[in-house]
Design a protein around this motif. Sequence first.
Motif, PDB file in Angstrom:
ATOM      1  N   GLY A  33      39.414  41.125  32.572  1.00 18.04           N
ATOM      2  CA  GLY A  33      40.093  40.220  33.490  1.00 18.04           C
ATOM      3  C   GLY A  33      41.141  39.376  32.800  1.00 18.04           C
ATOM      4  O   GLY A  33      41.173  39.275  31.568  1.00 18.04           O
ATOM      5  N   PHE A  59      41.164  41.392  37.993  1.00 18.11           N
ATOM      6  CA  PHE A  59      40.383  42.437  37.328  1.00 18.11           C
ATOM      7  C   PHE A  59      40.923  43.794  37.757  1.00 18.11           C
ATOM      8  O   PHE A  59      41.585  43.907  38.806  1.00 18.11           O
ATOM      9  CB  PHE A  59      38.895  42.334  37.715  1.00 18.11           C
ATOM     10  CG  PHE A  59      38.197  41.162  37.088  1.00 18.11           C
ATOM     11  CD1 PHE A  59      37.576  41.280  35.850  1.00 18.11           C
ATOM     12  CD2 PHE A  59      38.145  39.940  37.731  1.00 18.11           C
ATOM     13  CE1 PHE A  59      36.934  40.191  35.271  1.00 18.11           C
ATOM     14  CE2 PHE A  59      37.500  38.854  37.169  1.00 18.11           C
ATOM     15  CZ  PHE A  59      36.896  38.979  35.931  1.00 18.11           C
ATOM     16  N   ALA A  65      35.113  43.211  38.379  1.00 14.74           N
ATOM     17  CA  ALA A  65      34.907  41.799  38.705  1.00 14.74           C
ATOM     18  C   ALA A  65      33.426  41.506  38.929  1.00 14.74           C
ATOM     19  O   ALA A  65      32.909  40.491  38.459  1.00 14.74           O
ATOM     20  CB  ALA A  65      35.718  41.423  39.947  1.00 14.74           C
ATOM     21  N   LEU A  91      35.929  37.000  46.271  1.00 18.39           N
ATOM     22  CA  LEU A  91      36.381  38.226  45.611  1.00 18.39           C
ATOM     23  C   LEU A  91      37.184  39.016  46.621  1.00 18.39           C
ATOM     24  O   LEU A  91      36.674  39.353  47.703  1.00 18.39           O
ATOM     25  CB  LEU A  91      35.176  39.028  45.108  1.00 18.39           C
ATOM     26  CG  LEU A  91      35.473  40.376  44.456  1.00 18.39           C
ATOM     27  CD1 LEU A  91      36.423  40.229  43.265  1.00 18.39           C
ATOM     28  CD2 LEU A  91      34.174  41.047  44.022  1.00 18.39           C
TER      29      LEU A  91
END
Length: 96
Positions: A33, A59, A65, A91
């Motif tokens: 990341g 990511f 991630a 996310l």
Amino acid sequence: MSAYVIAEIEIVNPDGYKEYTTTVPATITKYGGKFLVRGGAAEVLEGDWPNRRRVIIEFASLEAAKRWWNSPDYEKPKAMRRANSNGRLLLLEGVA
């Protein structure tokens, strides 16, 4: 396909949170990341936005991630962040 962790953080203990900020970058790098936004100035264009720290981490994929988020490497820093701030994290999957 890229994925992004979006965080909106209210820091309640600056000293404790500072320690988190020195610990977490290595965990993010280890899982591929990188920070795209890490605090910094923000200008409201529309709507009501509280004064918070905002972070965007990229990511390579949702899976990368999630590996970082659930990793033993991030377990302690995550606890430090939670103890020293209130936050919302999301996310998001990027576009191809």
